[in-house]
Write a protein that holds these residues in place. Sequence first.
Motif, PDB file in Angstrom:
ATOM      1  N   CYS A   1       0.823  -1.208   0.000  1.00 36.63           N
ATOM      2  CA  CYS A   1       0.000   0.000   0.000  1.00 36.63           C
ATOM      3  C   CYS A   1       0.855   1.255   0.000  1.00 36.63           C
ATOM      4  O   CYS A   1       1.977   1.265   0.509  1.00 36.63           O
ATOM      5  N   THR A   2       0.297   2.300  -0.543  1.00 36.19           N
ATOM      6  CA  THR A   2       0.961   3.593  -0.485  1.00 36.19           C
ATOM      7  C   THR A   2      -0.092   4.641  -0.157  1.00 36.19           C
ATOM      8  O   THR A   2      -1.261   4.450  -0.452  1.00 36.19           O
ATOM      9  N   TRP A   3       0.357   5.743   0.480  1.00 32.33           N
ATOM     10  CA  TRP A   3      -0.598   6.743   0.951  1.00 32.33           C
ATOM     11  C   TRP A   3      -0.553   7.997   0.100  1.00 32.33           C
ATOM     12  O   TRP A   3       0.513   8.457  -0.292  1.00 32.33           O
ATOM     13  N   VAL A   4      -1.718   8.553  -0.165  1.00 31.34           N
ATOM     14  CA  VAL A   4      -1.764   9.849  -0.836  1.00 31.34           C
ATOM     15  C   VAL A   4      -2.758  10.737  -0.071  1.00 31.34           C
ATOM     16  O   VAL A   4      -3.707  10.232   0.524  1.00 31.34           O
ATOM     17  N   THR A   5      -2.504  12.031  -0.088  1.00 32.77           N
ATOM     18  CA  THR A   5      -3.464  12.939   0.539  1.00 32.77           C
ATOM     19  C   THR A   5      -4.238  13.656  -0.548  1.00 32.77           C
ATOM     20  O   THR A   5      -3.740  13.888  -1.648  1.00 32.77           O
ATOM     21  N   ASN A   6      -5.470  13.974  -0.249  1.00 29.72           N
ATOM     22  CA  ASN A   6      -6.324  14.675  -1.197  1.00 29.72           C
ATOM     23  C   ASN A   6      -7.267  15.595  -0.417  1.00 29.72           C
ATOM     24  O   ASN A   6      -7.681  15.268   0.689  1.00 29.72           O
ATOM     25  N   ASP A   7      -7.569  16.715  -1.019  1.00 32.32           N
ATOM     26  CA  ASP A   7      -8.496  17.656  -0.409  1.00 32.32           C
ATOM     27  C   ASP A   7      -9.838  16.951  -0.135  1.00 32.32           C
ATOM     28  O   ASP A   7     -10.322  16.189  -0.967  1.00 32.32           O
ATOM     29  N   TRP A   8     -10.414  17.224   1.026  1.00 35.86           N
ATOM     30  CA  TRP A   8     -11.660  16.547   1.420  1.00 35.86           C
ATOM     31  C   TRP A   8     -12.771  16.748   0.389  1.00 35.86           C
ATOM     32  O   TRP A   8     -13.508  15.824   0.051  1.00 35.86           O
ATOM     33  N   ASP A   9     -12.893  17.971  -0.125  1.00 33.06           N
ATOM     34  CA  ASP A   9     -14.009  18.293  -1.018  1.00 33.06           C
ATOM     35  C   ASP A   9     -14.029  17.420  -2.270  1.00 33.06           C
ATOM     36  O   ASP A   9     -15.090  17.147  -2.811  1.00 33.06           O
ATOM     37  N   SER A  10     -12.872  17.029  -2.736  1.00 31.24           N
ATOM     38  CA  SER A  10     -12.854  16.273  -3.990  1.00 31.24           C
ATOM     39  C   SER A  10     -12.395  14.841  -3.756  1.00 31.24           C
ATOM     40  O   SER A  10     -11.947  14.176  -4.679  1.00 31.24           O
ATOM     41  N   ILE A  11     -12.553  14.373  -2.544  1.00 31.80           N
ATOM     42  CA  ILE A  11     -11.980  13.054  -2.236  1.00 31.80           C
ATOM     43  C   ILE A  11     -12.781  11.937  -2.926  1.00 31.80           C
ATOM     44  O   ILE A  11     -12.202  10.954  -3.404  1.00 31.80           O
ATOM     45  N   ILE A  12     -14.106  12.087  -3.032  1.00 28.87           N
ATOM     46  CA  ILE A  12     -14.892  11.050  -3.714  1.00 28.87           C
ATOM     47  C   ILE A  12     -14.762  11.139  -5.244  1.00 28.87           C
ATOM     48  O   ILE A  12     -14.503  10.138  -5.896  1.00 28.87           O
ATOM     49  N   PRO A  13     -14.903  12.342  -5.834  1.00 29.51           N
ATOM     50  CA  PRO A  13     -14.694  12.429  -7.283  1.00 29.51           C
ATOM     51  C   PRO A  13     -13.351  11.854  -7.742  1.00 29.51           C
ATOM     52  O   PRO A  13     -13.271  11.206  -8.783  1.00 29.51           O
ATOM     53  N   ASN A  14     -12.312  12.052  -6.952  1.00 28.86           N
ATOM     54  CA  ASN A  14     -11.013  11.524  -7.348  1.00 28.86           C
ATOM     55  C   ASN A  14     -10.929  10.017  -7.198  1.00 28.86           C
ATOM     56  O   ASN A  14     -10.176   9.369  -7.912  1.00 28.86           O
ATOM     57  N   LEU A  15     -11.708   9.472  -6.274  1.00 29.51           N
ATOM     58  CA  LEU A  15     -11.729   8.011  -6.139  1.00 29.51           C
ATOM     59  C   LEU A  15     -12.420   7.386  -7.349  1.00 29.51           C
ATOM     60  O   LEU A  15     -11.877   6.488  -7.989  1.00 29.51           O
ATOM     61  N   VAL A  16     -13.598   7.890  -7.689  1.00 32.14           N
ATOM     62  CA  VAL A  16     -14.336   7.269  -8.795  1.00 32.14           C
ATOM     63  C   VAL A  16     -13.634   7.524 -10.126  1.00 32.14           C
ATOM     64  O   VAL A  16     -13.797   6.791 -11.079  1.00 32.14           O
ATOM     65  N   SER A  17     -12.819   8.566 -10.170  1.00 33.63           N
ATOM     66  CA  SER A  17     -12.081   8.851 -11.380  1.00 33.63           C
ATOM     67  C   SER A  17     -10.820   8.004 -11.476  1.00 33.63           C
ATOM     68  O   SER A  17     -10.117   8.022 -12.473  1.00 33.63           O
ATOM     69  N   GLY A  18     -10.535   7.253 -10.401  1.00 32.78           N
ATOM     70  CA  GLY A  18      -9.436   6.298 -10.464  1.00 32.78           C
ATOM     71  C   GLY A  18      -8.087   6.832 -10.044  1.00 32.78           C
ATOM     72  O   GLY A  18      -7.055   6.279 -10.397  1.00 32.78           O
ATOM     73  N   ASN A  19      -8.074   7.926  -9.280  1.00 31.53           N
ATOM     74  CA  ASN A  19      -6.784   8.481  -8.897  1.00 31.53           C
ATOM     75  C   ASN A  19      -6.181   7.827  -7.659  1.00 31.53           C
ATOM     76  O   ASN A  19      -5.010   7.991  -7.378  1.00 31.53           O
ATOM     77  N   TYR A  20      -6.981   7.146  -6.895  1.00 29.79           N
ATOM     78  CA  TYR A  20      -6.503   6.230  -5.867  1.00 29.79           C
ATOM     79  C   TYR A  20      -7.569   5.166  -5.704  1.00 29.79           C
ATOM     80  O   TYR A  20      -8.635   5.253  -6.312  1.00 29.79           O
ATOM     81  N   ASP A  21      -7.275   4.154  -4.882  1.00 31.28           N
ATOM     82  CA  ASP A  21      -8.157   2.979  -4.875  1.00 31.28           C
ATOM     83  C   ASP A  21      -9.080   2.890  -3.684  1.00 31.28           C
ATOM     84  O   ASP A  21     -10.036   2.129  -3.708  1.00 31.28           O
ATOM     85  N   ALA A  22      -8.757   3.596  -2.611  1.00 28.42           N
ATOM     86  CA  ALA A  22      -9.596   3.494  -1.423  1.00 28.42           C
ATOM     87  C   ALA A  22      -9.562   4.815  -0.682  1.00 28.42           C
ATOM     88  O   ALA A  22      -8.573   5.539  -0.731  1.00 28.42           O
ATOM     89  N   ILE A  23     -10.671   5.131  -0.020  1.00 28.64           N
ATOM     90  CA  ILE A  23     -10.696   6.285   0.864  1.00 28.64           C
ATOM     91  C   ILE A  23     -10.661   5.761   2.283  1.00 28.64           C
ATOM     92  O   ILE A  23     -11.454   4.890   2.653  1.00 28.64           O
TER      93      ILE A  23
END
Lengths: 268, 238, 320
Positions: free
Chosen positions: B63-85
């Motif tokens: 596993c590897t960790w990435v940080t993402n702004d809360w507001d776009s955390i779901i859009p970025n998941l469904v867009s495939g930018n990471y695999d799990a929230i």
Amino acid sequence: MSCWQTVQDYALRSLGMGERLLPRENFTLCEQFTLIGSGLIWNVYFGTLALLAGFFLATAVAVGKGARNRLVRKLSEWFIFVFRGSPLFIQFFFAYFLFLSLKKHYAFFDPFTSAWLGALIVLFLNTSAYSGEIFHGALRAIPRGDIEAADAYGFSGWPRFRRIVWPTMLRLAWPAYTNEAIFMFHATTLVFFSGFPAWQQKGDALYYASYFADKTFNPFVPYPILAGYFILLTLAVLAIFGYINRRLNRHMPQAARRGIRFRPNLIR
Amino acid sequence: MKKVIATAAVMAFGAGMAWAQDVVRLGTEGAYPPWNFINDAGEIDGFERELGDELCERAELDCTWVTNDWDSIIPNLVSGNYDAIIAGMSITEERDKVIDFTQNYTPPDPSAYVALSKGIDLENAVIAAQAATIQAGFVADKGWTLVEYATPEETIAAVRNGEADAVLADKSYLAPIAAEEADLVMLDREEAIGGGVGMGFRESDEELRKTFDAAIQSMKDDGSLNEMIKKWEVASTF
Amino acid sequence: MPIRQGGRRRPPCTSGPRPRERGDRAIFSFCTDPSTLDTARWFACYLTTGKHANFYISFGTVLLLLAITAPTALAFGFGGAAAARSRFLPLSWLGKIYIAIVRGVPDIAFFLFFVIALDQAFEWVRHQVLCPGWDEPIRQGNDFIVCPEAKLPLGNAPQWVHETYGFFVAVLTFAIVFGAFAANVLYGAMRAVPRAQLETAEAYGMSRRQIFWRILVPQMWVYALPGLSNLWMVLIKATPLLFLLGVEDIVYWARDLGGTANPRFTDYPHGDWRVWYFLALLVFYLGFTRVSEIFLERLMQRFTHGQAFSGTGTGQAGMR
């Protein structure tokens, strides 16, 4: 619920009128258009008032920057430098902080921590600095001959400024000032985004757009709607400023009228 | 923008076996202690960091960790930018329509109020909440006076400087603050809003979701999850 | 307890409520227990934590972004302006629509959805090219799924590739937005070149292409410079929006470091210090603006050297 009903419920929601609760499920396009449009009232409010008030301070600052008095000149220069040299977002932060501290000691400052006044003041100072710089540039660009002709006709002091210098300055500065106006309206989206808190879910267009983006988890609908509204707003600003520009230039011969150097700034 | 990997869905029908899942990217916010935050060394730390690492170990995933702004955390998941929230995200019906959750790894955590004094009449008070949180929605529903700030930090500041009378947020977030700052007290009243917290996955990523779900179950079974919850004081135990 | 990545040791679960290792990675040897230090040493330790290192590095990130974005945006602007001037109508419309739409929209609104869209567009194109035999739909409900070969970056790429890719998507987004403004300035500058110059070139028998490259382009810069200078200033001040694009910029770190630090989660607890961190940002932006102003003024002097052109400020668009 029909779309007309939605419009009645939410068209003035950003002012606190109509339905109190925001829609929470089964979001329709109509709801998104209505609420984001409702929020646009605030963008128009901030932009219009800041520009109107800023226009006068900008003229003063522009004249100040060219003043012979060292103190006046330095003050104007620093005012312009600080407000043009820092991101608006940081200006909002410091203004909010300052108003809060003042409020603790003087009841007079109570309303200043609300966006309608506090953010308006920041935007007003900000646009004054930017426009002041534009006007200052225009003042320097006024042909010497115009001033000399005014002197020859016996104009001096205030009448000379009012009748000769100021109108010429406006004419020269107008295309760039149009740009400034457009960006002022764009800048109003920062008010609730990272500057001032939103009370009772009364926010600007971006506030509602991000509300929908957050609820639907789909940024591809609300933000393009917001973009569409702003394109319309920009067109409206261009139309109004274009009209004023034609009035400012109506005495010029046809060729010169078209010949302002950065005219395409205005026409795009 | 953080991009991703071969998904479990892909592996399911064998088209991308050559791209076997080498790294699972876990998305978090990094600004919500004790759940997840950036520590002094500049690394992601907190309850979920420890939990995520343990789950990956149990599932034998890299596993590897990435940080993402809360507001776009779901859009970025469904867009495939990471695999799990894995970001202290409560399992809600709204979110469940868009993404899939594992079983909850903490029981529902009540929301609590922090104010300058205990005797606050909430109905006539100004209540601060972070914009676009379940707490903000709750206060709006009640018809109380809501004031929304962009970050949780600002909601606390608002109470301290008198802009708001109380702040409503997750109890686990408020507890360390109320404990540390003498002028702030936690009210006795709590609100049971939000479900338990779970990991979020793309709906098409059923395989990966099941893997993590099983790992969570195994941690629940041997009691190590409760240990971890106690250690970080994020919620009540199972 | 071995752990897969990075050699980051984890404290055992029994280590009590303060689960960090004290003073690891500290630069100064005396930083082992900050709570016992005097003020000067405390700050020496505090300002050299790994988290602060990230903060300092982010200044470099912002400068690098500006350095790459400026020429890229100029290229977009040049393309847009040339297209808008084109005699081929569809191309001219395309150029004008690009300028009008992007300029009409606030940059925040653009940043909030455009990056994801751009990223998906890239992957979609790669998907079409690389995986012709793929029969699964790309849109499955809310999910956007392309074949693994089309992923950007590839699934097995190391973290730094992901970060670099993210950075370049951010650069590209900035370049597209500011390219529209640059196009507007350059379009104006091209029209400001005196007609007589072009007519003379025509009289000498130059082709349209020759006139464009040999007469128009060299001469337009002097008209474009005030507007472009201003655009540069605006670009500097747009960098606080970088965190919207997923890049951890100076504002992101200033906010995080300045916020109240609870002793449970840090060795360096402090109150709400955001004011000081934002003050540092303010100084940075003002200083950077000043340096840019001096440099651009010199550039303008060089450009106008020997030309009868009064470098007035009328071309300065007011933006933030």
